[in-house]
Design a protein around this motif. Structure first.
Motif, PDB file in Angstrom:
ATOM      1  N   PRO A  36       0.792  -1.233   0.000  1.00  0.00           N
ATOM      2  CA  PRO A  36       0.000   0.000   0.000  1.00  0.00           C
ATOM      3  C   PRO A  36       0.826   1.286   0.000  1.00  0.00           C
ATOM      4  CG  PRO A  36       0.042  -0.952   2.190  1.00  0.00           C
ATOM      5  CD  PRO A  36       0.737  -1.932   1.274  1.00  0.00           C
ATOM      6  N   GLY A  37       2.111   1.192   0.327  1.00  0.00           N
ATOM      7  CA  GLY A  37       2.915   2.403   0.379  1.00  0.00           C
ATOM      8  C   GLY A  37       4.380   2.109   0.597  1.00  0.00           C
ATOM      9  N   LYS A 104       4.794   7.505   1.339  1.00  0.00           N
ATOM     10  CA  LYS A 104       3.891   7.827   0.237  1.00  0.00           C
ATOM     11  C   LYS A 104       3.005   6.628  -0.044  1.00  0.00           C
ATOM     12  CE  LYS A 104       4.917   7.939  -4.065  1.00  0.00           C
ATOM     13  NZ  LYS A 104       5.435   8.343  -5.348  1.00  0.00           N
ATOM     14  N   GLU A 105       1.830   6.909  -0.544  1.00  0.00           N
ATOM     15  CA  GLU A 105       0.915   5.869  -0.964  1.00  0.00           C
ATOM     16  C   GLU A 105       1.361   5.344  -2.314  1.00  0.00           C
ATOM     17  OE1 GLU A 105      -3.759   5.739  -1.222  1.00  0.00           O
ATOM     18  OE2 GLU A 105      -3.083   7.419   0.024  1.00  0.00           O
TER      19      GLU A 105
END
Length: 113
Positions: A36-37, A104-105
């Motif tokens: 996810p990130g 960050k995503e």
């Protein structure tokens, strides 16, 4: 969440786009693995790296003040020899450092960058 560690660019290769390319490559890998990130840590005083990470979409999460970092002692050896010969403590010194955590995503299944 993926963790970027030990991302370093040789001084003569800085400002050539290599750092951005490495970040984008890592982001593409994270997306491929459905992470996810991405997260990383950088020293507060490393303004060039922090600016690069910001341009690559990383946001600051928090700062850890009163942290510690290992640095080669001035005039002792090169950075590489200091890191490879860590049993020789005289080559490294512990110094105060503020560590910035950034993240960050990642767009899973989308294009990185």
């Amino acid at each position: 969440m993926g963790l970027l560690t030990n991302l370093a660019i040789a001084p003569e290769r800085r400002r050539t786009g290599l750092g951005r390319a490495l970040c984008e490559w890592c982001e593409a890998g994270a997306a491929q693995w459905s992470l996810p990130g991405l997260m990383l840590q950088v020293e507060e005083e490393n303004n060039d790296a922090r600016a690069l990470y910001s341009r690559c979409g990383f946001d600051e999460l928090f700062q850890e003040e009163n942290g510690r970092a290992l640095r080669p002692c001035p005039g002792k050896q090169t950075l590489v020899s200091a890191l490879l010969l860590t049993q020789n403590a005289a080559l490294l010194e512990e110094v105060p450092s503020t560590i910035v955590t950034m993240a960050k995503e990642v767009q899973v299944g989308g294009d990185a960058g």
